[in-house]
Design a protein around this motif. Structure first.
Motif, mmCIF file in Angstrom:
data_model
loop_
_atom_site.group_PDB
_atom_site.id
_atom_site.type_symbol
_atom_site.label_atom_id
_atom_site.label_comp_id
_atom_site.label_asym_id
_atom_site.label_seq_id
_atom_site.Cartn_x
_atom_site.Cartn_y
_atom_site.Cartn_z
ATOM 1 N N VAL A 1 32.329 54.337 -4.617
ATOM 2 C CA VAL A 1 30.943 54.131 -4.190
ATOM 3 C C VAL A 1 30.053 53.743 -5.366
ATOM 4 N N ILE B 1 29.728 50.114 -6.016
ATOM 5 C CA ILE B 1 28.991 49.239 -5.092
ATOM 6 C C ILE B 1 27.689 48.814 -5.757
ATOM 7 N N GLY C 1 23.969 49.987 -0.109
ATOM 8 C CA GLY C 1 25.394 50.118 0.165
ATOM 9 C C GLY C 1 25.937 51.461 -0.277
ATOM 10 N N ARG C 2 25.476 51.922 -1.455
ATOM 11 C CA ARG C 2 25.917 53.233 -1.934
ATOM 12 C C ARG C 2 25.425 54.349 -1.015
#
Length: 312
Positions: A225, A228, A233-234
């Motif tokens: 993550v 990203i 998005g995270r």
């Protein structure tokens, strides 16, 4: 003392929550409300997962299994506690006590494994999204679900075998509101070192092996993550794991405190308080934690309610 001179206990007395009758009535209504809500919430999740095709995904299938487990998990202990709060029927037979202990441990151990399976599912979904449908296919999901149930019942069989072979010759007062390991072992009138050791080792296996899987999965998830580029998005990736991580934290904190200890807990108040957390509170809040911010569940629930309104 020779075994022939021992009088074997045929019934245990569950102390429950020793307090004034007014307090007991208050506890009865609190426990009863919590029990009804827990069964209703988890049954609703099982029905939604079973009847909605959009929820026929590994994550929701495992959640449906977990909810089905939680229904029986609270039903093993809470109804007996409710009866003892409003009546003087606090006795439980030796066989009934061991049966309650067996199913309680089996369901608790199965939950440990299911939490690890759900963490692995999130790891595959986030770290290998393109291969997720191939890896988490129907066959693997079925095997993981069956393995979770079987592992819990096997561990419970081992624990209860050693505990039931102890000799209980009195006193027969269990300082708890259900038959649990620590409270029972304290009543044994023969050498309990082997039973305590086996219980401790089996508890470590069923707690630490799934916990290792969970920690390894989340280490990989966090690493993936953080790679990203966008903050959105995270946040989206982390939000899919937040509910599961919170449930794991509450469940394992209480379980490790109670079971991953080489000696029984002497303080009744702390023992009962932590026990209430993982026997009553956790099954109650788990459905809320998992479904409160889950859009797919909200959509499925609205569709189900709308469909029933149309039928009526």
């Amino acid at each position: 003392m020779p075994s022939g001179n021992l009088t074997h206990v045929v019934e245990f007395i569950l102390v429950g929550f020793p307090s004034k009758q007014e307090i007991k009535l208050l506890l009865f209504f609190v426990f009863f409300l919590a029990y009804v809500m827990t069964v209703t919430e988890n049954a609703m999740i099982v029905v939604l997962v079973w009847t909605n095709l959009q929820l026929h995904k590994p994550m929701y299938v495992f959640l449906g299994n977990l909810s089905f487990l939680e229904i029986w998990y609270v039903s093993v202990t809470v109804p007996k506690a409710l009866v003892s709060l409003v009546t003087k029927r606090q006795g439980i037979s030796f066989t009934g006590c061991m049966t309650q202990l067996f199913f309680f441990l089996a369901l608790a151990c199965s939950e440990c494994t299911f939490l690890a399976v759900m963490a692995y599912d999130r790891y595959v979904a986030i770290c290998s999204p393109l291969h997720y449908p191939i890896i988490m296919d129907h066959t693997l999901c079925t095997r993981l679900a069956i393995g979770s149930w079987v592992s819990g019942f096997l561990i419970s069989t081992g624990k209860v075998y050693f505990i039931s072979r102890q000799t209980y010759c009195g006193p027969n007062i269990i300082n708890h509101f259900f038959c649990d390991v620590s409270a029972l072992l304290k009543l044994s009138c023969t050498n309990r070192s082997v039973a305590e050791l086996m219980d401790f080792l089996l508890a470590l296996i069923i707690l630490l092996v799934p916990l290792t899987v969970i920690m390894a999965s989340y280490a990989c998830i966090i690493s993936s993550v953080l790679g990203i580029p966008s903050a959105q998005g995270r946040h989206k990736a982390f939000s899919t794991c937040a509910a599961h991580l919170l449930v794991v934290t509450v469940f394992y904190t209480a379980s490790l405190f109670i079971y991953a200890r080489p000696q029984p807990i002497d303080s009744f108040s702390s023992y009962s308080l932590v026990s209430v957390i993982y026997t009553v509170l956790t099954p109650l809040v788990n459905p809320v934690i998992y479904c409160l911010r889950n859009q797919e569940f909200k959509i499925a629930l609205r569709k189900t309610i709308y469909w029933r309104d149309n039928l009526s």
